[in-house]
Design a protein around this motif. Structure first.
Motif, PDB file in Angstrom:
ATOM      1  N   ILE A 115      21.381  28.301  17.042  1.00  0.00           N
ATOM      2  CA  ILE A 115      20.750  29.349  16.242  1.00  0.00           C
ATOM      3  C   ILE A 115      21.709  30.497  16.001  1.00  0.00           C
ATOM      4  CG2 ILE A 115      18.818  30.960  16.129  1.00  0.00           C
ATOM      5  CD1 ILE A 115      17.242  29.067  17.883  1.00  0.00           C
ATOM      6  N   ALA A 116      22.404  30.924  17.044  1.00  0.00           N
ATOM      7  CA  ALA A 116      23.372  32.014  16.908  1.00  0.00           C
ATOM      8  C   ALA A 116      24.482  31.817  17.919  1.00  0.00           C
ATOM      9  CB  ALA A 116      22.694  33.369  17.110  1.00  0.00           C
ATOM     10  N   THR A 117      25.711  32.065  17.470  1.00  0.00           N
ATOM     11  CA  THR A 117      26.884  32.006  18.346  1.00  0.00           C
ATOM     12  C   THR A 117      27.684  33.276  18.126  1.00  0.00           C
ATOM     13  OG1 THR A 117      26.964  29.590  18.121  1.00  0.00           O
ATOM     14  CG2 THR A 117      28.916  30.690  18.993  1.00  0.00           C
ATOM     15  N   THR A 118      28.032  33.967  19.204  1.00  0.00           N
ATOM     16  CA  THR A 118      28.734  35.234  19.077  1.00  0.00           C
ATOM     17  C   THR A 118      30.232  35.043  19.255  1.00  0.00           C
ATOM     18  OG1 THR A 118      28.663  35.844  21.425  1.00  0.00           O
ATOM     19  CG2 THR A 118      26.714  36.342  20.093  1.00  0.00           C
ATOM     20  N   SER A 119      30.981  36.041  18.816  1.00  0.00           N
ATOM     21  CA  SER A 119      32.439  35.985  18.954  1.00  0.00           C
ATOM     22  C   SER A 119      32.871  36.135  20.406  1.00  0.00           C
ATOM     23  CB  SER A 119      33.081  37.085  18.103  1.00  0.00           C
ATOM     24  OG  SER A 119      32.511  38.350  18.390  1.00  0.00           O
ATOM     25  N   ASP A 120      31.931  36.495  21.299  1.00  0.00           N
ATOM     26  CA  ASP A 120      32.216  36.514  22.731  1.00  0.00           C
ATOM     27  C   ASP A 120      32.100  35.129  23.349  1.00  0.00           C
ATOM     28  OD1 ASP A 120      32.604  39.207  22.559  1.00  0.00           O
ATOM     29  OD2 ASP A 120      30.629  39.752  23.334  1.00  0.00           O
ATOM     30  N   GLY A 121      31.631  34.156  22.563  1.00  0.00           N
ATOM     31  CA  GLY A 121      31.482  32.801  23.078  1.00  0.00           C
ATOM     32  C   GLY A 121      30.097  32.491  23.594  1.00  0.00           C
ATOM     33  N   ASP A 122      29.143  33.401  23.398  1.00  0.00           N
ATOM     34  CA  ASP A 122      27.767  33.179  23.849  1.00  0.00           C
ATOM     35  C   ASP A 122      27.041  32.321  22.810  1.00  0.00           C
ATOM     36  OD1 ASP A 122      25.445  33.256  25.229  1.00  0.00           O
ATOM     37  OD2 ASP A 122      25.036  35.392  24.921  1.00  0.00           O
ATOM     38  N   ILE A 123      26.559  31.162  23.218  1.00  0.00           N
ATOM     39  CA  ILE A 123      25.909  30.223  22.310  1.00  0.00           C
ATOM     40  C   ILE A 123      24.418  30.166  22.606  1.00  0.00           C
ATOM     41  CG2 ILE A 123      25.789  27.812  21.542  1.00  0.00           C
ATOM     42  CD1 ILE A 123      28.724  27.523  22.274  1.00  0.00           C
ATOM     43  N   MET A 124      23.581  30.487  21.609  1.00  0.00           N
ATOM     44  CA  MET A 124      22.133  30.364  21.728  1.00  0.00           C
ATOM     45  C   MET A 124      21.723  29.060  21.048  1.00  0.00           C
ATOM     46  SD  MET A 124      23.083  33.747  21.126  1.00  0.00           S
ATOM     47  CE  MET A 124      22.839  35.376  21.846  1.00  0.00           C
ATOM     48  N   ALA A 125      21.584  28.023  21.824  1.00  0.00           N
ATOM     49  CA  ALA A 125      21.328  26.694  21.284  1.00  0.00           C
ATOM     50  C   ALA A 125      19.947  26.609  20.652  1.00  0.00           C
ATOM     51  CB  ALA A 125      21.465  25.640  22.382  1.00  0.00           C
ATOM     52  N   GLY A 126      19.854  25.825  19.577  1.00  0.00           N
ATOM     53  CA  GLY A 126      18.588  25.670  18.880  1.00  0.00           C
ATOM     54  C   GLY A 126      17.890  24.360  19.174  1.00  0.00           C
ATOM     55  N   ARG A 127      18.412  23.591  20.176  1.00  0.00           N
ATOM     56  CA  ARG A 127      17.837  22.274  20.448  1.00  0.00           C
ATOM     57  C   ARG A 127      16.372  22.372  20.835  1.00  0.00           C
ATOM     58  NH1 ARG A 127      19.761  18.067  25.226  1.00  0.00           N
ATOM     59  NH2 ARG A 127      18.321  16.373  24.659  1.00  0.00           N
ATOM     60  N   ARG A 128      16.035  23.329  21.694  1.00  0.00           N
ATOM     61  CA  ARG A 128      14.649  23.447  22.151  1.00  0.00           C
ATOM     62  C   ARG A 128      13.720  23.783  20.994  1.00  0.00           C
ATOM     63  NH1 ARG A 128      12.639  27.367  27.120  1.00  0.00           N
ATOM     64  NH2 ARG A 128      10.430  26.757  27.077  1.00  0.00           N
ATOM     65  N   LEU A 129      14.127  24.737  20.143  1.00  0.00           N
ATOM     66  CA  LEU A 129      13.291  25.114  19.009  1.00  0.00           C
ATOM     67  C   LEU A 129      13.169  23.960  18.017  1.00  0.00           C
ATOM     68  CD1 LEU A 129      11.690  27.208  17.416  1.00  0.00           C
ATOM     69  CD2 LEU A 129      13.838  28.068  16.481  1.00  0.00           C
ATOM     70  N   ASN A 130      14.264  23.254  17.760  1.00  0.00           N
ATOM     71  CA  ASN A 130      14.213  22.132  16.824  1.00  0.00           C
ATOM     72  C   ASN A 130      13.316  21.014  17.338  1.00  0.00           C
ATOM     73  OD1 ASN A 130      15.939  23.315  14.932  1.00  0.00           O
ATOM     74  ND2 ASN A 130      17.769  22.554  15.967  1.00  0.00           N
ATOM     75  N   ARG A 131      13.353  20.761  18.637  1.00  0.00           N
ATOM     76  CA  ARG A 131      12.476  19.735  19.211  1.00  0.00           C
ATOM     77  C   ARG A 131      11.010  20.177  19.137  1.00  0.00           C
ATOM     78  NH1 ARG A 131      14.706  17.836  24.958  1.00  0.00           N
ATOM     79  NH2 ARG A 131      12.844  16.540  24.771  1.00  0.00           N
ATOM     80  N   TYR A 132      10.777  21.456  19.331  1.00  0.00           N
ATOM     81  CA  TYR A 132       9.405  21.983  19.216  1.00  0.00           C
ATOM     82  C   TYR A 132       8.879  21.799  17.795  1.00  0.00           C
ATOM     83  CZ  TYR A 132       5.570  25.352  19.642  1.00  0.00           C
ATOM     84  OH  TYR A 132       4.331  25.964  19.651  1.00  0.00           O
ATOM     85  N   ARG A 133       9.729  22.109  16.806  1.00  0.00           N
ATOM     86  CA  ARG A 133       9.316  21.944  15.411  1.00  0.00           C
ATOM     87  C   ARG A 133       9.089  20.472  15.069  1.00  0.00           C
ATOM     88  NH1 ARG A 133      13.531  26.347  12.886  1.00  0.00           N
ATOM     89  NH2 ARG A 133      12.036  28.034  12.609  1.00  0.00           N
TER      90      ARG A 133
END
Length: 379
Positions: free
Chosen positions: A194-212
């Protein structure tokens, strides 16, 4: 704020009020369309007394209903001018221009201070309905929302959702001046992540995509049954997915703004306007693309950043996934897979979304230095 009617009579009165006001709005909309009366004063002269007599509206509710109709036509005109409904002659634009605007029977109805009175100490409201003035209707909200209501101004909207009633009020919140940022936090928005920052922090969207995906299969299964109980179940869960996605976006937006504020940086986002028209997706990916709530996440980040005084800039997203964030070499083969970036020039290897977010951070700083956004004055 959620209203809690004390009796079935009060709930029926609120529902009947929405029906009457929206039927009156449809009547006014038909007159406005047929006679090209889109300004409030001229439309009010034409339909005011008819709305009061035929739909049992008071003077001020009739005025608010007419204003709602005029605002809807003004919004339609603005969307057409901005090209949001397609080019001249397109089916969507012709459909919008060829008939009057219609209002659902449970559409929101605006109230002003003459027909809606707030008692914040008792947490009740006095509200006009077609069955008379209802006094002492309780409402519930969070302590923070109750504190914000002290600065409420202008109209409030009565809304009915799934048999429940809500009041949406407008409040003024102090907005600090944006500070001079010490660099920018680049944010790459995507579907897999869903969002990845330039600090390397990755907010994965797998859980939300599976929910949808689970909800999509559930809706298809229930709709195929064609029974009354299945239809009730579809109605019960219809907004659950949207609420879950909005909650996820709120959490991510809060994290991004908090990180930028703590490190005295601004936030750089991609300008993704019109991406659904520009991108051609495979048939099995179209649902995921069109359910991607990137605009909502961007809006959440912007308003939360404004409340915190964090500067936000939008940058051109072209080639952010193909350009190396170290040496700036750009080539389509640099993006090896969805998750892997390997520069053909300097041989740096990064997570692809992390590389994109670093490019976005560099472009955000360049935009800020060029003065393409409003900047605070420095001493």
């Amino acid at each position: 704020m959620k209203l809690v009617p004390a009796s079935a009579h009060d709930a029926d009165a609120l529902a009947a009020t929405l029906r009457a006001c929206n039927r009156a709005a449809n009547r006014a909309s038909e007159v406005a369309f047929a006679k090209d009366l889109k300004r409030r004063n001229v439309l009010q002269d034409e339909v005011y007394y008819a709305l009061k007599a035929d739909y049992d509206l008071g003077a001020q509710p009739a005025v608010r209903t007419i204003k709602k109709v005029c605002d809807a036509y003004a919004a339609l005109k603005g969307n057409i001018k901005a090209g949001n409904l397609g080019r001249p002659g397109s089916k969507r634009r012709l459909r919008a221009e060829s008939r009057p605007i219609a209002f659902r029977e449970d559409a929101a109805q605006p109230y002003d201070d003459r027909i809606l009175t707030w008692n914040l100490d008792a947490q009740t409201v006095s509200i006009w309905t077609v069955a008379g003035r209802l006094k002492g209707i309780p409402f519930v909200c969070s302590p923070q929302a109750l504190k914000l209501l002290a600065s409420r101004k202008g109209e409030s909207d009565l809304v009915m959702r799934d048999g429940m009633f809500f009041l949406i009020a407008t409040v003024d919140v102090p907005e600090p001046e944006p500070f001079e940022p010490d660099g920018f936090l680049g944010v790459d928005l995507g579907i897999v992540n869903i969002a990845t920052t330039s600090d390397g922090d990755i907010m994965a969207g797998r859980r939300l995509n599976r929910y949808r995906e689970r909800h999509r299969h559930l809706r298809a299964k229930l709709q195929a049954k064609r029974t009354k109980s299945a239809k009730r179940a579809v109605k019960r869960i219809r907004r659950r997915e949207a609420r879950h996605a909005a909650q996820t976006n709120h959490i991510i937006a809060n994290k991004l703004v908090t990180t930028a504020e703590r490190t005295s940086r601004g936030i750089a986002l991609e300008d993704l306007g019109g991406i659904r028209q520009r991108v051609t997706a495979r048939k099995d990916q179209r649902t995921r693309l069109h359910s991607w709530a990137f605009a909502q996440l961007g809006a959440f980040v912007e308003y939360k950043a404004r409340r915190a005084g964090v500067p936000v800039v939008h940058v051109d997203p072209r080639n952010t996934s193909r350009q190396c964030s170290e040496c700036r070499h750009t080539h389509r083969t640099n993006r090896v897979t969805q998750a892997r970036f390997a520069c053909r020039s300097c041989a740096v290897v990064l997570h692809a979304d992390h590389n994109s977010s670093r490019n976005i951070a560099h472009r955000g700083e360049a935009v800020w230095q060029r003065g393409a956004v409003n900047r605070p004055r420095t001493a």
